[in-house]
Design an enzyme around this catalytic site. Structure first.
Site, PDB file in Angstrom:
ATOM      1  N   SER A 113      24.714  55.738  91.504  1.00 20.07           N
ATOM      2  CA  SER A 113      25.168  56.889  90.714  1.00 20.07           C
ATOM      3  C   SER A 113      24.745  56.700  89.262  1.00 20.07           C
ATOM      4  O   SER A 113      25.193  55.776  88.581  1.00 20.07           O
ATOM      5  CB  SER A 113      26.691  57.012  90.818  1.00 20.07           C
ATOM      6  OG  SER A 113      27.112  58.155  90.113  1.00 20.07           O
ATOM      7  N   HIS A 119      22.130  59.395  92.923  1.00 19.42           N
ATOM      8  CA  HIS A 119      23.238  60.344  92.894  1.00 19.42           C
ATOM      9  C   HIS A 119      23.454  60.774  91.442  1.00 19.42           C
ATOM     10  O   HIS A 119      23.594  59.939  90.550  1.00 19.42           O
ATOM     11  CB  HIS A 119      24.489  59.668  93.451  1.00 19.42           C
ATOM     12  CG  HIS A 119      25.679  60.541  93.560  1.00 19.42           C
ATOM     13  ND1 HIS A 119      25.886  61.399  94.627  1.00 19.42           N
ATOM     14  CD2 HIS A 119      26.739  60.708  92.743  1.00 19.42           C
ATOM     15  CE1 HIS A 119      27.027  62.040  94.453  1.00 19.42           C
ATOM     16  NE2 HIS A 119      27.567  61.641  93.312  1.00 19.42           N
ATOM     17  N   ASP A 160      25.724  63.017  88.927  1.00 21.17           N
ATOM     18  CA  ASP A 160      26.996  63.712  88.739  1.00 21.17           C
ATOM     19  C   ASP A 160      26.902  64.725  87.613  1.00 21.17           C
ATOM     20  O   ASP A 160      26.684  64.368  86.456  1.00 21.17           O
ATOM     21  CB  ASP A 160      28.096  62.698  88.384  1.00 21.17           C
ATOM     22  CG  ASP A 160      28.517  61.876  89.578  1.00 21.17           C
ATOM     23  OD1 ASP A 160      28.675  62.457  90.669  1.00 21.17           O
ATOM     24  OD2 ASP A 160      28.693  60.654  89.417  1.00 21.17           O
ATOM     25  N   MET A 212      29.037  67.381  85.510  1.00 20.68           N
ATOM     26  CA  MET A 212      30.424  67.771  85.194  1.00 20.68           C
ATOM     27  C   MET A 212      30.422  68.763  84.042  1.00 20.68           C
ATOM     28  O   MET A 212      29.662  68.603  83.083  1.00 20.68           O
ATOM     29  CB  MET A 212      31.227  66.533  84.796  1.00 20.68           C
ATOM     30  CG  MET A 212      31.188  65.423  85.841  1.00 20.68           C
ATOM     31  SD  MET A 212      32.239  64.045  85.365  1.00 20.68           S
ATOM     32  CE  MET A 212      31.808  62.855  86.655  1.00 20.68           C
ATOM     33  N   HIS A 224      25.360  66.229  92.546  1.00 19.92           N
ATOM     34  CA  HIS A 224      26.772  66.485  92.858  1.00 19.92           C
ATOM     35  C   HIS A 224      27.365  67.339  91.745  1.00 19.92           C
ATOM     36  O   HIS A 224      27.623  66.861  90.648  1.00 19.92           O
ATOM     37  CB  HIS A 224      27.482  65.119  92.976  1.00 19.92           C
ATOM     38  CG  HIS A 224      28.967  65.202  93.177  1.00 19.92           C
ATOM     39  ND1 HIS A 224      29.793  64.107  93.024  1.00 19.92           N
ATOM     40  CD2 HIS A 224      29.779  66.231  93.542  1.00 19.92           C
ATOM     41  CE1 HIS A 224      31.043  64.470  93.263  1.00 19.92           C
ATOM     42  NE2 HIS A 224      31.058  65.749  93.580  1.00 19.92           N
ATOM     43  N   MET A 247      30.133  69.030  89.955  1.00 17.38           N
ATOM     44  CA  MET A 247      31.581  69.134  89.731  1.00 17.38           C
ATOM     45  C   MET A 247      31.764  70.199  88.664  1.00 17.38           C
ATOM     46  O   MET A 247      32.118  69.927  87.517  1.00 17.38           O
ATOM     47  CB  MET A 247      32.129  67.775  89.280  1.00 17.38           C
ATOM     48  CG  MET A 247      32.270  66.805  90.444  1.00 17.38           C
ATOM     49  SD  MET A 247      32.335  65.097  89.902  1.00 17.38           S
ATOM     50  CE  MET A 247      30.589  64.757  89.790  1.00 17.38           C
ATOM     51  N   MET A 298      35.361  62.634  98.615  1.00 18.52           N
ATOM     52  CA  MET A 298      35.632  61.899  97.379  1.00 18.52           C
ATOM     53  C   MET A 298      36.651  60.791  97.643  1.00 18.52           C
ATOM     54  O   MET A 298      37.688  61.029  98.268  1.00 18.52           O
ATOM     55  CB  MET A 298      36.184  62.831  96.296  1.00 18.52           C
ATOM     56  CG  MET A 298      35.218  63.873  95.761  1.00 18.52           C
ATOM     57  SD  MET A 298      33.702  63.224  95.031  1.00 18.52           S
ATOM     58  CE  MET A 298      34.343  62.138  93.748  1.00 18.52           C
ATOM     59  N   ASP A 300      32.130  58.695  97.804  1.00 13.33           N
ATOM     60  CA  ASP A 300      31.790  58.631  96.379  1.00 13.33           C
ATOM     61  C   ASP A 300      33.007  58.234  95.560  1.00 13.33           C
ATOM     62  O   ASP A 300      33.989  58.972  95.522  1.00 13.33           O
ATOM     63  CB  ASP A 300      31.270  60.017  95.949  1.00 13.33           C
ATOM     64  CG  ASP A 300      30.813  60.070  94.515  1.00 13.33           C
ATOM     65  OD1 ASP A 300      30.674  59.011  93.881  1.00 13.33           O
ATOM     66  OD2 ASP A 300      30.582  61.201  94.026  1.00 13.33           O
TER      67      ASP A 300
HETATM   68  C1  DX5 Z   1      33.158  60.570  90.139  1.00 16.56           C
HETATM   69  C2  DX5 Z   1      31.695  60.592  90.507  1.00 16.56           C
HETATM   70  C3  DX5 Z   1      31.164  59.357  91.177  1.00 16.56           C
HETATM   71  C4  DX5 Z   1      31.449  58.088  90.449  1.00 16.56           C
HETATM   72  C5  DX5 Z   1      30.769  56.896  91.037  1.00 16.56           C
HETATM   73  O1  DX5 Z   1      33.515  61.801  89.616  1.00 16.56           O
HETATM   74  O2  DX5 Z   1      31.443  61.675  91.380  1.00 16.56           O
HETATM   75  O3  DX5 Z   1      29.797  59.513  91.476  1.00 16.56           O
HETATM   76  O4  DX5 Z   1      31.112  58.208  89.113  1.00 16.56           O
HETATM   77  O5  DX5 Z   1      30.949  55.829  90.175  1.00 16.56           O
HETATM   78  P1  DX5 Z   1      31.727  54.508  90.600  1.00 16.56           P
HETATM   79  O6  DX5 Z   1      30.960  53.877  91.710  1.00 16.56           O
HETATM   80  O7  DX5 Z   1      31.733  53.707  89.348  1.00 16.56           O
HETATM   81  O8  DX5 Z   1      33.100  54.904  91.045  1.00 16.56           O
HETATM   82 ZN    ZN Z   2      29.456  61.962  92.489  1.00 15.94          ZN
END
Ligand code: DX5
Ligand code: ZN
Length: 235
Positions: free
Chosen positions: A9, A34, A36, A38, A67, A69, A138, A176
């Site tokens: 990630s 991956h 993220d 947000m 991903h 969010m 999640m 995740d």
């Molecule tokens: C959380 C994210 C994950 C997370 C993974 O909102 O979707 O991808 O950051 O990071 P670790 O492995 O540090 O939990």
């Molecule tokens: Zn994620």
């Protein structure tokens, strides 16, 4: 069964050395990255947008597992497709029409994923399971890296395996949040096939070794699961 896929990630990478960190993930044997996204509304944090994803795409050959969010994924599907996403996963808890968003992603020949937060029952996604390529369960409350793995989410993973078998569906099952060499044991034993790991990978000096260590632990966890019972001495 899908072979185990490891997805570092990027949220846990050193952004000042993004090029180097993405290269060591690729050279270290990662299967995808991956990413993220947000929006500060769906989750209480902001990461990056399509421009950064486009930059990442230019720095790696690995497929980008995006991903989202964000509250309104449909607004940004085209932008993330153009930025180079291979897969786009969004949340069942978002404010858009779910099936329309899935159809849009598929229209662009990308794979489509649906994600479910810890407090949302898996039944919320059930009607869409025939339409998706990836189900993201999640294992932390979305928003931040470095949180503790929620082992009780493994009941959902097992249910997802069961529903896939019953329905003849094709999605892979991704977990995740909080994944490391220990928590990968319950995850793969429950049936998870795509392992997202941020902190536990990028914090390591030897990322290739850390990825291999995850694979070794997954293999051991599954071997232990299927090991034949020890025969007792008669008498
Ligand atoms: C959380 C994210 C994950 C997370 C993974 O909102 O979707 O991808 O950051 O990071 P670790 O492995 O540090 O939990
Ligand atoms: Zn994620």
């Amino acid at each position: 069964m899908t072979p185990l896929l490891i997805a570092p990630s990027v949220i846990a990478a050193d952004f000042g050395y993004l090029r180097a960190d993405l290269a060591r993930a690729e050279q270290g044997g990662a299967d995808m990255l991956h990413v993220d996204i947000m929006d500060g509304h769906f989750v209480p944090n902001i990461t990056f947008g399509p421009a950064m994803v486009k930059t990442m795409k230019s720095l790696t050959k690995l497929p980008l597992d995006v991903h989202l969010m964000i509250s309104r994924p449909r607004k940004f599907i085209t932008a993330f497709v153009e930025a180079g996403a291979a897969n786009i996963t969004f949340h069942i808890e978002c404010e858009d029409q779910i099936r329309t968003a899935i159809d849009e992603i598929v229209y662009y020949s990308r794979t489509a994923g649906l994600a479910v937060k810890p407090r949302t029952p898996l039944s919320a996604v059930k009607e869409h399971l025939g339409a998706i390529n990836r189900l993201l369960i999640m294992t932390v409350e979305p928003g931040f890296g470095g949180q503790t793995f929620m082992e009780d989410m493994m009941a959902k993973v097992k249910q997802a395996v069961e529903w896939r078998r019953e329905g003849g569906f094709k999605y892979d099952i991704e977990v995740d949040g909080g994944l490391n060499r220990y928590t990968i044991w319950p995850a793969v034993r429950a049936g998870a096939e795509v392992i997202v790991a941020g902190t536990s990978l990028f914090s390591q000096v030897d990322l290739g070794h850390a990825i291999q260590d995850l694979r070794d632990n997954a293999r051991d966890a599954l071997a232990y699961l299927t090991a034949p019972p020890i025969e007792e001495e008669p008498g």
